[in-house]
Design a protein around this motif. Structure first.
Motif, short mmCIF file in Angstrom:
data_model
loop_
_atom_site.label_atom_id
_atom_site.label_comp_id
_atom_site.label_asym_id
_atom_site.label_seq_id
_atom_site.Cartn_x
_atom_site.Cartn_y
_atom_site.Cartn_z
N THR A 59 -12.35 -77.53 -30.48
CA THR A 59 -11.78 -78.78 -29.99
C THR A 59 -11.98 -79.92 -30.99
O THR A 59 -11.10 -80.76 -31.18
CB THR A 59 -12.41 -79.15 -28.64
OG1 THR A 59 -12.19 -78.08 -27.71
CG2 THR A 59 -11.80 -80.42 -28.08
N MET A 60 -13.15 -79.96 -31.63
CA MET A 60 -13.41 -81.03 -32.59
C MET A 60 -12.41 -81.01 -33.74
O MET A 60 -11.92 -82.05 -34.17
CB MET A 60 -14.84 -80.93 -33.14
CG MET A 60 -15.88 -81.63 -32.29
SD MET A 60 -17.49 -81.72 -33.11
CE MET A 60 -17.08 -82.60 -34.61
N ARG A 61 -12.10 -79.80 -34.24
CA ARG A 61 -11.14 -79.70 -35.33
C ARG A 61 -9.75 -80.15 -34.88
O ARG A 61 -9.02 -80.79 -35.63
CB ARG A 61 -11.08 -78.26 -35.83
CG ARG A 61 -12.30 -77.81 -36.59
CD ARG A 61 -12.51 -78.59 -37.86
NE ARG A 61 -11.36 -78.56 -38.75
CZ ARG A 61 -11.28 -79.17 -39.91
NH1 ARG A 61 -12.30 -79.91 -40.32
NH2 ARG A 61 -10.20 -79.08 -40.66
N LEU A 62 -9.38 -79.84 -33.65
CA LEU A 62 -8.09 -80.29 -33.13
C LEU A 62 -8.04 -81.82 -33.09
O LEU A 62 -7.03 -82.43 -33.47
CB LEU A 62 -7.85 -79.71 -31.73
CG LEU A 62 -6.49 -80.03 -31.08
CD1 LEU A 62 -6.01 -78.87 -30.23
CD2 LEU A 62 -6.57 -81.30 -30.22
N LEU A 63 -9.13 -82.45 -32.61
CA LEU A 63 -9.17 -83.91 -32.54
C LEU A 63 -9.08 -84.52 -33.94
O LEU A 63 -8.39 -85.53 -34.15
CB LEU A 63 -10.46 -84.36 -31.85
CG LEU A 63 -10.62 -83.99 -30.37
CD1 LEU A 63 -11.98 -84.46 -29.86
CD2 LEU A 63 -9.50 -84.60 -29.54
N GLN A 64 -9.77 -83.92 -34.89
CA GLN A 64 -9.73 -84.45 -36.26
C GLN A 64 -8.32 -84.34 -36.85
O GLN A 64 -7.83 -85.29 -37.47
CB GLN A 64 -10.71 -83.67 -37.13
CG GLN A 64 -12.17 -83.89 -36.79
CD GLN A 64 -13.08 -83.01 -37.62
OE1 GLN A 64 -13.03 -83.01 -38.84
NE2 GLN A 64 -13.91 -82.23 -36.96
N ASP A 65 -7.68 -83.20 -36.65
CA ASP A 65 -6.38 -82.98 -37.26
C ASP A 65 -5.26 -83.73 -36.54
O ASP A 65 -4.37 -84.30 -37.17
CB ASP A 65 -6.05 -81.49 -37.28
CG ASP A 65 -6.99 -80.70 -38.19
OD1 ASP A 65 -7.61 -81.34 -39.05
OD2 ASP A 65 -7.10 -79.48 -38.03
N ASN A 66 -5.31 -83.76 -35.21
CA ASN A 66 -4.24 -84.39 -34.43
C ASN A 66 -4.33 -85.91 -34.42
O ASN A 66 -3.31 -86.60 -34.45
CB ASN A 66 -4.24 -83.87 -32.99
CG ASN A 66 -3.29 -82.70 -32.81
OD1 ASN A 66 -3.01 -82.00 -33.76
ND2 ASN A 66 -2.79 -82.50 -31.60
N LEU A 67 -5.55 -86.42 -34.33
CA LEU A 67 -5.75 -87.87 -34.20
C LEU A 67 -6.27 -88.50 -35.49
O LEU A 67 -6.52 -89.71 -35.53
CB LEU A 67 -6.72 -88.17 -33.06
CG LEU A 67 -6.33 -87.60 -31.68
CD1 LEU A 67 -7.36 -88.01 -30.64
CD2 LEU A 67 -4.94 -88.07 -31.27
N LEU A 68 -6.47 -87.68 -36.52
CA LEU A 68 -6.98 -88.16 -37.82
C LEU A 68 -8.32 -88.87 -37.66
O LEU A 68 -8.57 -89.91 -38.27
CB LEU A 68 -5.95 -89.09 -38.48
CG LEU A 68 -4.55 -88.50 -38.71
CD1 LEU A 68 -3.66 -89.53 -39.38
CD2 LEU A 68 -4.63 -87.23 -39.53
N LEU A 69 -9.20 -88.27 -36.87
CA LEU A 69 -10.52 -88.83 -36.64
C LEU A 69 -11.52 -88.24 -37.62
O LEU A 69 -11.35 -87.14 -38.13
CB LEU A 69 -10.99 -88.51 -35.21
CG LEU A 69 -10.15 -89.04 -34.05
CD1 LEU A 69 -10.75 -88.58 -32.73
CD2 LEU A 69 -10.03 -90.54 -34.09
#
Length: 413
Positions: A59-69
């Motif tokens: 999930t963390m990688r999805l948040l980083q990639d999708n939201l540029l976090l």
């Protein structure tokens, strides 16, 4: 005009101060409620393993990639979602959030992210022996406090809560006793300042506190004014003095055939004319006057340099203030001549710098602690010696007549 009304930019300029404050508060609450909704979505993504389904590691990688976090921000959001959003049991039953009161306040727009993170940290660190009722009371108290105070004030309340519910604190594990965990991260900035953070085990922390405590005590000025340094400044000065004491002890292990020390490279013109830049061996630039200050009482190694600063000849290293002269300075000055600090905290200062032709002798040297030594070199304070009596001349802003003040240990002379 209601606080929640949509207002265009031109109309904002016509609002009164109180109206703008109300609009800002309403907008902030709306942002917080929307963030709560976003956390519900994050919780659902995590529960349903959406990251894996879309080709991400988690999930963390999805948040980083999708939201540029950043990884840090992605981790914070996932942690909030897991603590403040409902979840689902294996049986399909919906489970309430771990921190229900925080979750409700968040959805009303009453808590900033800093409040939420602070409260989560405080409550989650309570030991397992604290019962559910006590946990909920602590959470309720923190949420109510957060409505009226910034997050930093919650830390103080959290400490009181822990002191009340867990007065003995967690018992150190056998693993911690056998191999204490100590961490220290160092980072040198472009200006040469060293920033650090870390943590020590209880024994080491207590030892550090005991070492710094006597060195960090307030020291009134020579004319009786109170020490204006903050606690953090006094602690920083205390650590610097402790490092000097350790470096001067001669008990540190040898590295590269030398004991640890500060190495400065500076040329003769810099010492004489105060022009140019000196360099530490790490490449950090040092001002000319700082170079002169450090050279007051140091081991000097003369070098003849050729083109491209290649050493052509190296002379023998000599100590500027030899041991017998230091003993004489201690006998006369009895410590820092300006503030009275003990001799072990002091170094020799040349009244007329040796680079300017000053002699290394009792009549031209005085003992000064690091703080007073810096003051003499980097301010309008001056020092002189007349018939063996050390006198300090204050700057004109301190005393328009610049009347000399005798060394603190020579006031009765």
């Amino acid at each position: 005009m209601a606080a929640g009304d949509d207002v265009t930019d031109p109309e904002l300029w016509m609002c009164k101060p109180r109206q703008l404050a109300d609009l800002l508060r309403a907008a902030e609450q709306d942002i917080r409620r929307r963030q709560a909704r976003a956390l519900d979505i994050v919780a659902a993504i995590h529960r349903n393993r959406v990251g894996k389904a879309l080709g991400h590691d988690n999930t963390m990688r999805l948040l980083q990639d999708n939201l540029l976090l950043s990884p840090t921000e992605a981790g914070r959001r996932l942690k909030r979602a897991l603590n403040l959003c409902s979840s689902q049991a294996l049986t399909g039953e919906t489970l309430a959030p771990k921190l229900g009161l925080v979750s409700e306040a968040m959805r009303r727009g009453e808590l900033a992210d800093s409040h939420i993170d602070t409260i989560m940290g405080i409550v989650n660190k309570l030991p397992a022996r604290v019962n559910i009722e006590e946990r909920e009371n602590a959470e309720a108290s923190l949420v109510e406090h957060a409505k009226h105070h910034p997050a930093r004030r919650l830390v103080e309340l959290g400490q009181r809560i822990h002191d009340h519910l867990d007065p003995d604190g967690p018992a150190p594990s056998e693993q911690e006793n056998e191999k204490p965990r100590r961490e220290l991260s160092l980072h040198t900035g472009r200006d040469g300042r060293l920033n650090f953070r870390g943590s020590f085990d209880g024994e080491t922390g207590t030892l550090l506190t005991e070492i710094l405590s006597p060195l960090a005590k307030p020291h009134p000025t020579q004319d009786g004014h109170r020490d204006e340094r903050s606690v953090s400044q006094r602690n920083g000065d205390a650590l610097a003095e402790a490092l000097n004491l350790v470096a001067d002890s001669g008990k540190l292990p040898v590295q590269g055939q030398e004991r640890p020390h500060l190495t400065i490279t500076l040329d003769w013109e810099l010492l004489r004319e105060r022009l140019g830049v000196a360099y530490a061996h790490t490449g950090i630039a040092i001002s000319p006057e700082s170079g002169r200050r450090l050279a007051c009482d140091a081991e000097i190694t003369p070098m003849l340099l050729g083109r491209n600063s290649v050493p052509l000849n190296v002379a023998r290293t000599e100590r500027l203030i030899p041991a017998h002269l230091r003993k004489a300075l201690i006998a006369r000055d009895k410590g820092c001549a300006k503030c009275g600090r003990p001799p072990r905290w002091c170094r020799g200062h040349h009244v007329t710098h040796w680079a300017d032709g000053g002699d290394t002798c009792l009549e031209n040297c005085v003992l000064l602690c690091d703080a007073c030594h810096r003051l003499i070199h980097h301010s309008d304070w001056e020092v002189r010696i007349i018939d063996g009596i050390v006198e300090f001349i204050p700057p004109a802003y301190r005393d328009p007549e610049r009347r000399p003040i005798r060394g603190i240990n020579q006031l009765a002379a």
